[in-house]
Design a protein around this motif. Structure first.
Motif: not given
Length: 549
Positions: A471-473, A475-479
């Motif tokens: 889930a964090v990764l 979100g990081k790609r979206t960022l």
């Protein structure tokens, strides 16, 4: 491309290849390297510390060893990552660390760069250059300049680990500090070893080394231009509310003229009038509180004062501004202030705190760097009864015009990522904890506020940890995608990241492939791929698969 500084005279461009008789090295008798990367991954190699890197590399390659350059600090997460089948054809792996020294050895100014040992330096005052061995730190380099040239002379490499990171490692990683300038901004030439002696590279060929993590060879020495900076160093801390994105964006846009660094010729004095801002850094209130728990005085009491300023101002972040000036910190404060609003870019100065040169600035730096140091340390330590923590940090450096709207769009992307992580932290299963630390760079010429997420899980909670990690990764790609879009739409430029080529590879992966990158970044990846293809496999074995294709 080098900046417009006087080139080395032809008589100074010494022979490109250095060869010499030397004693044979018994690599098999070396001790195992007791090293880990920033993610806690053990380094599987034998360790050699030497002042003659070129000779050691030549012998290691000649005996069929893979070579892993190692500096004063180990490199960034993943840069030591390689698969067993990637080294199956080698005799083994040798980690070579350049020899340092408590006191650098100053040698004659006519010494050829290729002849310099890793603990030596020589100053060419009239040319405005200093040649430094790969095993020295920039703290040592600037101390030598202060002693032999003048107290205000320095090399403009300002990464936060100037007292521990070696020159060779900084060039190889392309690391940047608050000033947001890569080493190549002031780098005249570099000496590199790849098994065929020592070669002197300059101009566009610096790209074959900088940011390449040692995949194309090992840095032996570097020739830097030095400059004179204004005499007084200062720090200014302003409490800000991170959720008030427009206010923070307005502050950064307002400060842009003072953060613009106009480099003169080598040895010259920095322009920008009386004051140059060399950093605008972010420290979150959460990070400050964590620092206070573990710090000692005087940093602890000063940090408590800053926390009190946050409370008075109802702020959750600190904007930490640093610079050089001809003026006192009080005069700098008033020179930065808008006389009509009596604010600095719309931010009230009532709760601001100033720091001046000397011991106060050392305390200031201890606080400013305490947050990232604490976050990185917690990511490496395995708590009792828990699994090894998993951690990831953002690293996308963008340069944008002094436009509050564009800056706000970039800050909004980070705010969305923080919100996602905090939502995850509130939803995770019992026995799993998610921590977020925000710190780093807010200069308009290099916005890169690092957001480190660390996940802790009890033993046996593997599935829960993996779910949070994914889930964090995501979100990081979206960022990363949002940052690239916002930067290009606002007329800015994505310049990569602090981990050099690995950061650029991560950006390309996040946005769906190299074909979606801006032309200049795609060209950098193409050139890196060509350099890695031409490099000995003894070095290139660690490069990402995309760059070895």
């Amino acid at each position: 491309m080098l900046l417009s500084a006087p080139p080395l005279p032809e008589s100074r461009l010494y022979p490109a290849i250095m060869t010499m008789e030397s004693a044979a090295i018994d690599f098999a008798s070396l001790s195992r390297a007791q090293l880990v990367d920033d993610g806690g991954k053990k380094l599987e190699a034998l360790l050699l510390v030497t002042g003659d890197v070129a000779d050691a590399v030549t012998q290691a390659v000649g005996q069929g060893y893979a070579v892993m350059p190692t500096g004063g600090l180990t490199s960034a997460i993943g840069s030591y990552d390689y698969q067993a089948d990637g080294i199956s054809g080698f005799t083994g792996v040798i980690a070579i660390r350049p020899k340092g020294a408590l006191t650098p050895e100053l040698v004659d100014a006519h010494t050829a760069p290729v002849d310099l040992k890793t603990h030596q330096l020589c100053i060419r005052r009239e040319q405005g250059t200093i040649i430094v061995g790969a095993g020295l730190t920039f703290t040592q380099v600037n101390a030598a300049l202060a002693e032999h040239v003048g107290g205000n002379a320095r090399v403009l490499v300002d990464l936060t680990s100037v007292g521990s990171a070696y020159v060779g490692g900084v060039v190889a990683t392309g690391a940047m500090g608050p000033l947001r300038m890569r080493p190549s901004s002031t780098l005249e030439a570099v000496v590199v070893a790849d098994g065929c002696g020592a070669r002197l590279l300059a101009g566009d060929d610096l790209d074959l080394v900088e940011g390449m993590q040692g995949w194309t060879g090992m840095v032996v020495a570097a020739v830097f231009r030095f400059y004179e900076v204004p005499p007084a160093e200062f720090g200014l801390v302003l409490p800000v509310q991170g959720t008030d994105i427009d206010a923070v964006a307005g502050l950064l846009a307002y400060l842009e003229p003072w953060t613009r660094v106009n480099l003169p010729g080598a040895g010259g004095r920095l322009g920008n009038g009386d004051t140059v801002l060399n950093g605008v850094e972010l420290v979150s209130r959460d990070s400050l509180e964590s620092f206070i728990e573990h710090a000692q005085d005087p940093a602890r009491s000063k940090a408590q004062g800053l926390l009190q300023s946050c409370e008075y101002a109802n702020a959750d972040m600190l904007a930490c501004i640093t610079g050089w000036s001809e003026q006192s910190v009080d005069d700098v404060l008033f020179s930065l202030m808008d006389p009509e609003t009596e604010t600095i870019g719309g931010v009230m100065i009532e709760f601001g705190v100033g720091f001046s040169s000397g011991a106060e600035m050392e305390t200031f730096r201890a606080i400013r760097e305490g947050a990232p140091d604490m976050a990185r340390t917690k990511a490496r330590v395995i708590p009792d009864g828990r699994m090894k923590p998993w951690s990831t940090s953002t690293d996308v450096n963008v340069s944008v015009p002094a436009d509050a709207g564009t800056i706000a769009a970039i800050l909004t992307a980070y705010a969305d990522y923080r919100a996602l992580v905090r939502d995850l932290a509130g939803q995770v299963a019992q026995g799993v904890d998610v921590e977020l630390s925000a710190y780093g760079h807010l200069s308009p010429h290099g916005i890169d506020p690092h957001h480190r997420v660390t996940v802790f899980a009890d033993l046996g909670r593997d599935d829960d940890l993996e779910g949070v990690r994914k889930a964090v990764l995501d979100g990081k790609r979206t960022l990363i995608r949002d940052l690239v879009r916002a930067t290009i739409a606002g007329g800015g430029k994505v310049t990569g990241g602090e981990k050099g080529m690995p950061s650029l590879v991560e950006i390309a992966r996040a946005i769906g492939g190299e074909e979606h990158l801006p032309d200049d970044l795609r060209a950098r990846l193409d050139r890196a791929r060509q350099a890695i293809a031409a490099a000995p496999a003894n070095f290139s074995f660690r490069a990402p698969a995309e760059l070895r294709a």
